[in-house]
Design an enzyme around this catalytic site. Structure first.
Site, PDB file in Angstrom:
ATOM      1  N   PHE A 176       0.869  -1.180   0.000  1.00 26.37           N
ATOM      2  CA  PHE A 176       0.000   0.000   0.000  1.00 26.37           C
ATOM      3  C   PHE A 176       0.902   1.225   0.000  1.00 26.37           C
ATOM      4  O   PHE A 176       1.661   1.451   0.936  1.00 26.37           O
ATOM      5  CB  PHE A 176      -0.927   0.024   1.214  1.00 26.37           C
ATOM      6  CG  PHE A 176      -1.970   1.111   1.138  1.00 26.37           C
ATOM      7  CD1 PHE A 176      -3.236   0.847   0.648  1.00 26.37           C
ATOM      8  CD2 PHE A 176      -1.679   2.412   1.538  1.00 26.37           C
ATOM      9  CE1 PHE A 176      -4.207   1.842   0.559  1.00 26.37           C
ATOM     10  CE2 PHE A 176      -2.631   3.420   1.446  1.00 26.37           C
ATOM     11  CZ  PHE A 176      -3.896   3.136   0.953  1.00 26.37           C
ATOM     12  N   ASP A 261       9.584   2.820   1.429  1.00 27.07           N
ATOM     13  CA  ASP A 261       8.376   3.543   1.824  1.00 27.07           C
ATOM     14  C   ASP A 261       8.228   3.420   3.334  1.00 27.07           C
ATOM     15  O   ASP A 261       7.783   2.390   3.849  1.00 27.07           O
ATOM     16  CB  ASP A 261       7.161   2.961   1.104  1.00 27.07           C
ATOM     17  CG  ASP A 261       5.866   3.714   1.419  1.00 27.07           C
ATOM     18  OD1 ASP A 261       5.811   4.376   2.471  1.00 27.07           O
ATOM     19  OD2 ASP A 261       4.907   3.614   0.633  1.00 27.07           O
ATOM     20  N   LYS A 291       2.786  10.840   7.506  1.00 25.03           N
ATOM     21  CA  LYS A 291       2.028  10.470   8.704  1.00 25.03           C
ATOM     22  C   LYS A 291       2.558  11.117   9.986  1.00 25.03           C
ATOM     23  O   LYS A 291       2.218  12.236  10.320  1.00 25.03           O
ATOM     24  CB  LYS A 291       1.952   8.948   8.828  1.00 25.03           C
ATOM     25  CG  LYS A 291       1.057   8.287   7.782  1.00 25.03           C
ATOM     26  CD  LYS A 291       0.832   6.831   8.077  1.00 25.03           C
ATOM     27  CE  LYS A 291       0.012   6.130   7.011  1.00 25.03           C
ATOM     28  NZ  LYS A 291      -1.357   6.621   6.891  1.00 25.03           N
TER      29      LYS A 291
END
Length: 489
Positions: A176, A261, A291
């Site tokens: 993802f 990532d 985030k």
């Protein structure tokens, strides 16, 4: 100091001064009063103007409690009940909600009346934040700021293509990386892609933790970059010890950029600043973060990259703005990032994540020994997966198979819903059709919070091993809802 501004004397054309308000609001611009005045319309407003399907989901599973306050790892609903948040906004609130240092930093920007987003200038705060981030990433020398993780991934795709002259992008199954078009093209779950094609034609998938498959995919020397999550968020999948080093070596061999990532795993989540720090010799060509860097207040993302890659993109003065983002280096976002990194260092947040994660993993593994429905416990730091699997006993197996026939992965709702309803613990299933409950608590949780987690999980899992029980009664209700939804669709 009170921070307020006077509301305009007249409302915009077509809107009355009290349009839509169910109670008068003081002339001072008081958002708390506005929210309180319209709290009873929370779900009606979203159903009418936003995502009605999401409201239906919340009401179906009993999550429509209306959270009104958050502090540290805790949330309070409209009735005043306190919850322990193991979701933390999908990993955003690494330092907890409304940390005083973050609030002070943001207020200082507003009080300072900075010359924000002049565009034909550069930001001091952006330079400071870039400097702080690169101190954690030896070998990387440049930073590009963006507004989110997905936007950072999009930038990394463009940088990789510009730097290598290749079009191919490679990612792992179950990955993802975001939901914008480039990042969606690297999504390992087809449910997110359905209806949105065609996507990038040069994006391909390889199995996670499979070096032979990666070797075969890179041999054509047409892949610009290999994107990999050091620990996959969808399922909390951890690679074998040699995988990332082997993947990096293959990328070097075939001239492909190696991109880590760390949007969810970075900034202390796994008990190290980056998850790649758990593995020896990993030096990516780019690291993507977001985030937690926001501190939970102002969205921000970043690409940390090698200078030669950056210089391939911004190679002449007339290409100085060939890629950018209007709000990416705004002073509020940069201040949030600076304050977040300072809090993590000063309060030893990463060390706390390592210690509390070690405690919880040991507790879950001991717990799992007595429960046949628990298939695996895995994780690093405070990124933990509790995986459930088919039981051996006849009565439980029959109930499990019934749920799986209706909807794969439905069993996890029999754990997450009672955790929320009966024990005031907010958590999540680790992906569509997944059998893993994922824990992503704030990295500031205490030993008392760990007690709360362990006691709650033990009680709910124990109840799931009784058939019939309240848990399996819930399963029957959820199965009926799933069948009705399938028939109506």
């Amino acid at each position: 100091m009170t921070h307020s501004s006077t509301a305009p004397a007249t409302a915009p054309r077509g809107v009355s001064q009290n349009d839509g308000a169910s109670a008068p609001v003081d002339s001072a611009y008081d958002l708390a009063a506005l929210v309180a005045a319209r709290e009873n319309e929370r779900f009606a407003l979203h159903s009418k103007y936003l995502n009605e399907m999401w409201v239906r989901v919340l009401k179906t599973i009993g999550y429509d409690v209306g959270f009104t306050r958050g502090l540290g790892p805790y949330l309070w609903d409209r009735k005043g009940d306190r919850y322990l948040d193991l979701l933390s906004g999908w990993g955003v609130f690494a330092v907890g909600r409304n940390h005083p240092a973050l609030r002070e930093a943001l207020l200082s920007v507003l009080d300072g009346e900075f010359a924000n987003l002049v565009q034909l200038d550069v930001s001091v705060l952006a330079g400071v934040l870039a400097e702080k981030l690169l101190a954690y990433a030896p070998g990387l020398e440049k930073v590009f700021f963006a507004n989110s993780g997905a936007e950072s991934v999009e930038a990394a795709i463009k940088f990789a293509r510009a730097a290598t002259g290749r079009a191919g992008i490679l990612h792992c199954a179950h990955s993802f990386h975001g939901l914008t078009y480039g990042s969606l093209s690297m999504n390992g779950d087809e449910i997110f892609k359905k209806g949105f094609g065609p996507l990038l034609p040069n994006a391909r998938e390889v199995p996670f933790d499979d070096l032979a498959a990666l070797d075969a995919a890179l041999k054509g020397r047409d892949v610009a970059a290999f994107f990999v999550e050091p620990i996959q968020g969808k399922g909390v999948n951890i690679p074998s010890d040699g995988y990332l080093a082997g993947a990096q070596a293959l990328c070097r061999k075939y001239g492909t950029l190696f991109v880590a990532d760390e949007i969810q795993t970075g900034l202390g989540r796994t008990g190290r600043f980056f998850a790649i720090d758990h593995f020896d010799g990993i030096e990516p060509d780019m690291i993507v973060v977001a985030k937690a860097l926001s501190g939970g207040h102002v969205p921000v993302g970043a690409v940390l990259t090698r200078k030669w890659i950056f210089d391939k993109v911004f190679d002449r003065m007339d290409r100085a703005v060939v890629h950018g983002s209007t709000f990416s280096k705004n002073d509020l976002a940069m201040a949030a990032g600076v304050a977040t990194l300072d809090v993590m260092k000063n309060e030893r947040v990463v060390e706390n994540a390592a210690a509390k994660g070690e405690r919880l993993l040991a507790s879950f593994r001991k717990m799992a020994e007595g429960y046949e429905l628990v298939a695996d416990i895995r994780g690093k730091g405070l990124m933990i997966g509790v995986e459930f699997g088919p039981p051996q006993s006849f009565k439980l197996k029959a109930a499990w198979n019934l749920l799986e026939t209706v909807n794969s992965g439905l069993f996890c709702q029999l754990i997450s819903i009672p955790l929320f309803r009966d024990h005031k613990v907010l958590t999540q299933v680790a992906g569509h059709g997944n059998h893993t409950i994922k824990l992503l608590p704030p990295l500031t949780i205490s030993d008392a919070d760990c007690d709360w987690i362990e006691t709650s999980f033990d009680a709910v899992i124990a109840d799931a091993h009784k058939a019939p029980s309240a848990v399996w009664s819930l399963g029957k209700t959820l199965a009926e809802h799933a069948i009705k939804a399938r028939m109506s669709g």
